[in-house]
Design a protein around this motif. Sequence first.
Motif, PDB file in Angstrom:
ATOM      1  N   ILE A 243      67.350 -14.890 -78.989  1.00 49.19           N
ATOM      2  CA  ILE A 243      66.042 -14.518 -78.449  1.00 49.19           C
ATOM      3  C   ILE A 243      65.930 -13.014 -78.213  1.00 49.19           C
ATOM      4  CG2 ILE A 243      65.696 -16.796 -77.452  1.00 49.19           C
ATOM      5  CD1 ILE A 243      66.170 -15.582 -74.695  1.00 49.19           C
ATOM      6  N   LYS A 244      67.053 -12.322 -78.157  1.00 48.71           N
ATOM      7  CA  LYS A 244      67.030 -10.854 -78.152  1.00 48.71           C
ATOM      8  C   LYS A 244      67.006 -10.314 -79.580  1.00 48.71           C
ATOM      9  CE  LYS A 244      69.690  -9.469 -74.007  1.00 48.71           C
ATOM     10  NZ  LYS A 244      70.961  -8.799 -73.617  1.00 48.71           N
ATOM     11  N   GLY A 245      67.928 -10.831 -80.402  1.00 49.21           N
ATOM     12  CA  GLY A 245      68.193 -10.235 -81.702  1.00 49.21           C
ATOM     13  C   GLY A 245      67.095 -10.399 -82.714  1.00 49.21           C
ATOM     14  N   VAL A 246      66.442 -11.571 -82.751  1.00 50.01           N
ATOM     15  CA  VAL A 246      65.405 -11.801 -83.754  1.00 50.01           C
ATOM     16  C   VAL A 246      64.209 -10.877 -83.545  1.00 50.01           C
ATOM     17  CG1 VAL A 246      63.748 -13.469 -84.649  1.00 50.01           C
ATOM     18  CG2 VAL A 246      66.134 -14.150 -84.305  1.00 50.01           C
ATOM     19  N   PRO A 247      63.622 -10.822 -82.346  1.00 52.48           N
ATOM     20  CA  PRO A 247      62.492  -9.893 -82.174  1.00 52.48           C
ATOM     21  C   PRO A 247      62.905  -8.430 -82.308  1.00 52.48           C
ATOM     22  CG  PRO A 247      63.089 -10.908 -80.080  1.00 52.48           C
ATOM     23  CD  PRO A 247      63.826 -11.650 -81.134  1.00 52.48           C
ATOM     24  N   PHE A 248      64.122  -8.109 -81.870  1.00 49.45           N
ATOM     25  CA  PHE A 248      64.591  -6.733 -82.022  1.00 49.45           C
ATOM     26  C   PHE A 248      64.662  -6.353 -83.499  1.00 49.45           C
ATOM     27  CE2 PHE A 248      67.706  -3.390 -82.540  1.00 49.45           C
ATOM     28  CZ  PHE A 248      67.421  -2.522 -81.507  1.00 49.45           C
ATOM     29  N   ALA A 249      65.241  -7.239 -84.310  1.00 47.55           N
ATOM     30  CA  ALA A 249      65.376  -6.980 -85.743  1.00 47.55           C
ATOM     31  C   ALA A 249      64.004  -6.847 -86.405  1.00 47.55           C
ATOM     32  CB  ALA A 249      66.192  -8.089 -86.403  1.00 47.55           C
ATOM     33  N   LEU A 250      63.060  -7.690 -86.003  1.00 49.47           N
ATOM     34  CA  LEU A 250      61.709  -7.597 -86.565  1.00 49.47           C
ATOM     35  C   LEU A 250      61.076  -6.240 -86.235  1.00 49.47           C
ATOM     36  CD1 LEU A 250      60.337 -11.177 -85.751  1.00 49.47           C
ATOM     37  CD2 LEU A 250      60.925 -10.257 -88.016  1.00 49.47           C
ATOM     38  N   GLY A 251      61.254  -5.800 -85.001  1.00 50.77           N
ATOM     39  CA  GLY A 251      60.702  -4.506 -84.634  1.00 50.77           C
ATOM     40  C   GLY A 251      61.400  -3.345 -85.307  1.00 50.77           C
ATOM     41  N   TYR A 252      62.701  -3.491 -85.504  1.00 50.09           N
ATOM     42  CA  TYR A 252      63.494  -2.384 -86.061  1.00 50.09           C
ATOM     43  C   TYR A 252      63.346  -2.256 -87.578  1.00 50.09           C
ATOM     44  CZ  TYR A 252      67.562   0.629 -86.827  1.00 50.09           C
ATOM     45  OH  TYR A 252      68.395   1.664 -87.189  1.00 50.09           O
ATOM     46  N   TYR A 253      63.293  -3.374 -88.268  1.00 51.03           N
ATOM     47  CA  TYR A 253      63.324  -3.325 -89.732  1.00 51.03           C
ATOM     48  C   TYR A 253      61.952  -3.422 -90.396  1.00 51.03           C
ATOM     49  CZ  TYR A 253      68.378  -3.829 -89.385  1.00 51.03           C
ATOM     50  OH  TYR A 253      69.707  -3.629 -89.089  1.00 51.03           O
ATOM     51  N   LEU A 254      60.953  -3.927 -89.713  1.00 53.86           N
ATOM     52  CA  LEU A 254      59.637  -4.062 -90.341  1.00 53.86           C
ATOM     53  C   LEU A 254      58.794  -2.798 -90.195  1.00 53.86           C
ATOM     54  CD1 LEU A 254      58.629  -7.716 -89.369  1.00 53.86           C
ATOM     55  CD2 LEU A 254      59.716  -6.879 -91.468  1.00 53.86           C
TER      56      LEU A 254
END
Length: 254
Positions: A243-254
């Motif tokens: 629940i931390k990593g998925v939204p973080f990755a979306l914000g960081y890579y998109l």
Amino acid sequence: MKISVVIPTLNSERTIRLAVVSSLRVADEVIVVDSYSTDRTVEIAEKEGAKVLKVKGSRLIGRIEGAKAASGDYVVNLDSDMYFSENFKGFEEKVIALGEITVGKGIVHKLMILDREIVHKKWSENLTVLNGGIIPRMYDRQLLLKAYEMIPSSLKDKLNAFEDSVIYYNVMKLYKGKVQFIPNAVYHIEDDSLWGFMRKWYKYGKNAKLLRGTEYERFIYERRSRPGLTLGEKVKLFPLMVIKGVPFALGYYL
């Protein structure tokens, strides 16, 4: 030994009173650095005895300007949703990590309790600069000010995520002594809804893009899991990582 507490704020009226009142019980001064809140944050902070600076900018700028205005030998970088416990005592080193006690409600609260209980048991492994799960919040003020001078201006103006990691990284370039850990030194309020928590981590991911191409970029990749944990402990923390990593990755890579 004088202690200054620095608290950056933005619309923090719900928790700022507790943060200021508890800080004044243990510190010589409290400096609230407000980024022009539109609620009652400033009014409450001043009423409870804090010195308030209004500074438009990032959380990192708030930390820096607060330390510049401070008069203490030590600076504690507190968040507005944190407050001190009776265990805040026994300072021996120039860099001090403060163990956190999770309080709040809801599923996020339960997951963060588990995370901190496990990580704090392995505190010595988790004080490593690049991938540790515990970041010091209390520093010798002169050491801290020198570390702030080393941070690029482009980051100072905008960084609202990983700022505490950047601070710690630069401090440890200058400091070769021991990092002290004080268990259960502060309370941390965690009562976000699951959706609100994930939105926050999405914003963190977007903001962390500022670290790309800098010497701090390694934090993004090295902090994916806590060091020193058993397989069983990693399994227990897996839901929180998602629940931390998925939204973080979306914000960081998109």
